[in-house]
Design a protein around this motif. Sequence first.
Motif, short mmCIF file in Angstrom:
data_model
loop_
_atom_site.label_atom_id
_atom_site.label_comp_id
_atom_site.label_asym_id
_atom_site.label_seq_id
_atom_site.Cartn_x
_atom_site.Cartn_y
_atom_site.Cartn_z
N UNK A 150 38.18 51.87 46.69
CA UNK A 150 38.44 50.47 46.33
C UNK A 150 39.34 50.46 45.10
N UNK A 151 40.44 49.75 45.19
CA UNK A 151 41.39 49.67 44.08
C UNK A 151 41.04 48.46 43.20
N UNK A 152 40.88 48.71 41.91
CA UNK A 152 40.57 47.65 40.96
C UNK A 152 41.64 47.59 39.88
N UNK A 153 41.83 46.39 39.33
CA UNK A 153 42.70 46.27 38.16
C UNK A 153 41.99 46.88 36.96
N UNK A 154 42.72 47.10 35.88
CA UNK A 154 42.12 47.66 34.68
C UNK A 154 40.96 46.81 34.19
N UNK A 155 41.13 45.50 34.15
CA UNK A 155 40.07 44.62 33.66
C UNK A 155 38.87 44.62 34.60
N UNK A 156 39.13 44.61 35.91
CA UNK A 156 38.03 44.64 36.87
C UNK A 156 37.23 45.92 36.72
N UNK A 157 37.94 47.05 36.57
CA UNK A 157 37.23 48.32 36.43
C UNK A 157 36.40 48.34 35.15
N UNK A 158 36.94 47.82 34.06
CA UNK A 158 36.22 47.82 32.78
C UNK A 158 34.94 47.01 32.87
N UNK A 159 35.00 45.88 33.55
CA UNK A 159 33.79 45.05 33.71
C UNK A 159 32.79 45.75 34.63
#
Length: 227
Positions: A150-159
Amino acid sequence: MRILVVEDEKNLNDIIVKKLKKEKYGVDSCFDGEEAIDYIVAAEYDVVILDIMLPKLNGFEVLKSIRSKNIKTPVLLLTAKDGIEDRVQGLDLGADDYLIKPFAFDELLARIRVLLRRNAVNTNASNIYKIANLTVDIDSRSVFRDDKSIKLSTREFTILEYLIRNKGKVLSRDSIEQHIWDYDHEGGTNVVDVYIRYLRKKIDDGYSPKLIYTIRNIGYVMKVEND
């Protein structure tokens, strides 16, 4: 992950902040000991990088103050001195590690990673976190659900990282926002809700069991229902 840099040498402070932001950390910075205490008391940090030789209050005084307030945030001391006395005093006051200036930035990053692993709610030497059929690898920043990448944006991954490190614990919207964004952030009141919605579409929609739950009027929790 959110880091506070306390260093009165402006050029060095700026360099550390820029390099940490490039590594996708949320970063705040300040330049004296009094300001450092204000920051540490007001926000939740994962690591504090603290110079010893500071104006107003030195690093030892800052360390003594925050530990007396039962603030257990990991502290990495920076010192230009190589005397054993400074290292011993810092460790005795509650520092978790130290680094002698000048230092290689790769070593600073490595020491930060060690402190983050040590302080994680679910200590995991490999830095891989799992809940049900979701796997999050912090070091490689990869996410899998049912073995599907699953590919996440930097902010999504941090959360997501913050949620899974604290799985089973209800996190308020304010806590998530303070933890993820630095003081320069000017988000709206629903910015956390927006990113949680993005996350749910990617890691919960079409999968079972559901993992991200809303706690009405409070915030969010990552858990397996009925665990």
